[in-house]
Design an enzyme around this catalytic site. Structure first.
Site, short mmCIF file in Angstrom:
data_model
loop_
_atom_site.label_atom_id
_atom_site.label_comp_id
_atom_site.label_asym_id
_atom_site.label_seq_id
_atom_site.Cartn_x
_atom_site.Cartn_y
_atom_site.Cartn_z
N THR A 1 64.10 5.22 24.96
CA THR A 1 64.42 5.74 26.28
C THR A 1 65.03 4.64 27.15
O THR A 1 65.93 4.89 27.94
CB THR A 1 63.12 6.22 26.99
OG1 THR A 1 62.29 6.85 26.03
CG2 THR A 1 63.44 7.18 28.11
N SER B 1 55.23 4.55 22.15
CA SER B 1 53.91 4.80 22.74
C SER B 1 53.38 6.17 22.32
O SER B 1 54.15 7.11 22.14
CB SER B 1 53.98 4.71 24.27
OG SER B 1 54.87 5.69 24.75
N ASP C 1 58.96 6.68 13.69
CA ASP C 1 59.05 6.51 15.14
C ASP C 1 58.04 5.44 15.56
O ASP C 1 57.54 5.44 16.67
CB ASP C 1 58.77 7.84 15.86
CG ASP C 1 59.29 7.87 17.29
OD1 ASP C 1 60.04 6.95 17.66
OD2 ASP C 1 58.93 8.79 18.03
N HIS D 1 62.59 14.18 14.90
CA HIS D 1 61.50 14.86 15.62
C HIS D 1 61.58 16.39 15.42
O HIS D 1 61.11 17.15 16.28
CB HIS D 1 61.48 14.56 17.13
CG HIS D 1 61.67 13.12 17.50
ND1 HIS D 1 61.10 12.09 16.80
CD2 HIS D 1 62.38 12.54 18.51
CE1 HIS D 1 61.45 10.94 17.36
NE2 HIS D 1 62.22 11.18 18.39
N TYR E 1 68.82 5.95 24.07
CA TYR E 1 68.93 7.39 24.37
C TYR E 1 70.26 7.70 25.07
O TYR E 1 70.76 8.80 25.00
CB TYR E 1 67.81 7.80 25.35
CG TYR E 1 66.49 8.21 24.75
CD1 TYR E 1 66.08 7.80 23.49
CD2 TYR E 1 65.63 9.04 25.49
CE1 TYR E 1 64.85 8.19 22.98
CE2 TYR E 1 64.40 9.43 24.98
CZ TYR E 1 64.02 9.01 23.73
OH TYR E 1 62.80 9.40 23.24
N GLY F 1 57.33 2.70 27.95
CA GLY F 1 57.71 2.37 29.31
C GLY F 1 57.86 3.61 30.16
O GLY F 1 58.24 3.55 31.32
N HIS G 1 67.70 11.93 18.70
CA HIS G 1 66.37 12.32 19.20
C HIS G 1 66.46 13.74 19.72
O HIS G 1 67.21 14.01 20.67
CB HIS G 1 65.94 11.34 20.29
CG HIS G 1 64.85 11.85 21.19
ND1 HIS G 1 63.56 11.39 21.11
CD2 HIS G 1 64.88 12.77 22.19
CE1 HIS G 1 62.83 12.02 22.03
NE2 HIS G 1 63.61 12.86 22.68
ZN ZN Z 1 62.83 9.70 19.74
#
Ligand code: ZN
Length: 396
Positions: free
Chosen positions: A98, A289, A285, A223, A129, A68, A194
């Site tokens: 997010t 996207s 993850d 990450h 997030y 998104g 994250h």
């Molecule tokens: Zn993440």
């Protein structure tokens, strides 16, 4: 009941050639030679030439979809069952991302329940997030204590332009509430973090370990392999602070960002630098996207991150990094099981859940995937489809 004969069992440690008997959703017996009792309806699965190991645990999947970030049309779709099982994954922890506005905890919990009805094991993190954390009951601690599926908080974004930029104290409060929620409910109380590529890096986590009594086992920064610099910082965090680090698998290995490190490569780097193999986990993850590139490297649009990348990176640990399978399996089986306190998962042992993968011993090509005692994938093909996948062929 299923009896898997003559398989090379990795528990994940190498147990040699064994027979493994499954009954209901449990592993009943493991021994060098078990009799075939057809009278009791035991079905034999021949495991000769195959490696048998625990079903993989994926601790960070956007099961509802993610993205998104390029506007509403870039919101990714919900995951379907075979996206998970075809990659040998039998346990997932779902998270938002997010977007904590149009994606909600109620929706996440419902999706997790749906996947569990379809045959795999699921958990979720509370929040997205954002800080303050958006929960279902209003409080992080209450979500963890009162909702069976909630094992922690996350993914909370730090060091990223999409983060709510919490202060160190605000972040410490979230970790503290998550830890106490975990203690009171007998769960992990893990905060999944994250990490963006901002300059703060792991400072907030180090602050917690230096200034509070909270343990490193309550925080899992993910990450870490997004850049060489962060990877290096992660290695130091693991060595100097006893911290745990999570490497993300879903980037396309042919089109990594210049600074990005492939998860299996990062695992090899960390081991060489002296980090214990117990301190590293992988997660996909998945369903977030991801940019897609044509073979010549031009951007063609957005795709969806794959949960199956988790298996690929485990396998590349063996095929490319030349690690023993018993070591390559740790970041996707026993390590996440320990951190997430999933006592029935991540090991082949009598009494544990019958979550198993049978794969060719040399190529590690997946043959059979069993989740909670049910065969989900057979001969590399999906046997049990998700509710709406099953109907695909009948639609006009
Ligand atoms: Zn993440």
């Amino acid at each position: 009941m299923y009896l898997i004969k003559h398989a090379h069992v990795f528990a994940p440690e190498d147990l040699g050639i064994m027979d493994v008997l499954l009954g209901g959703n449990r592993i009943l017996k493991i021994a060098p030679e078990l009799p075939v009792e057809e009278a009791y309806g035991v079905e034999v699965i021949e495991g000769k030439g195959k490696a048998l190991f625990p079903g993989l645990i994926d601790g960070h999947v956007h099961i509802l979809g993610g993205g998104g970030e390029g506007g509403p049309k870039t919101r990714t779709p919900e995951i379907v069952l075979s996206d998970i099982t075809l990659g040998g994954v039998t346990t997932v922890v779902g998270c938002l991302g997010t977007d904590g506005c149009t994606r909600t905890m109620a929706n996440l919990l419902a999706k997790a329940r749906g996947l569990e009805e379809e045959g795999i094991t699921t958990y979720v993190y509370t929040g997205s997030y954002q800080v303050p954390v958006k929960t279902l009951t209003g409080f992080v601690m209450d979500d963890i204590i009162l909702l069976d599926k909630v094992v922690g908080t996350g993914e909370i974004a730090l060091s990223d332009h999409r983060s709510s930029q919490p202060t160190k104290e605000e972040f410490a409060k979230i970790v503290a509430d998550t830890r106490v929620g975990g203690i009171l409910s007998g769960k992990a109380g893990l905060v999944n973090i994250h990490m963006g590529d901002g300059k703060g890096k792991l400072d907030f986590l180090k602050y917690i370990l230096e200034e509070t009594q909270i343990s490193a086992a309550n925080m899992l920064p993910t990450h870490i392999n997004r850049s060489r610099t962060l990877m290096q910082e992660g290695i130091e965090y693991a060595k100097d602070f006893g911290g745990y680090i999570d490497l993300t698998t879903s980037s396309d290995p042919d089109f990594l960002e210049p600074e990005e490190v492939k998860a299996s490569t990062g695992f090899g780097m960390a081991l060489k630098a002296g980090v214990s193999s117990d301190q590293i986990t992988f997660s996909s993850d998945g369903q977030g996207s991801l940019p897609i590139f044509s073979p010549d490297g031009t951007f063609c649009g957005l795709g969806v991150g794959k949960v199956t990348s988790l298996y690929r990176e485990m396998r590349d640990g063996v095929l490319t990094e030349k690690l023993p399978l018993s070591v390559a399996l740790k970041p996707v089986t026993i390590n996440p099981a320990k951190l997430l306190k999933l006592s029935q998962k991540g090991r082949i042992e009598e009494g544990k859940d019958a979550d198993l993968v049978l794969a060719d011993e040399n190529s590690l090509e997946i043959d059979t995937v069993i989740a909670m005692g049910k065969i989900m994938v057979c001969n590399g093909q999906v046997l049990i489809k998700g509710t709406f996948e099953a109907q695909k062929n009948h639609n006009r």
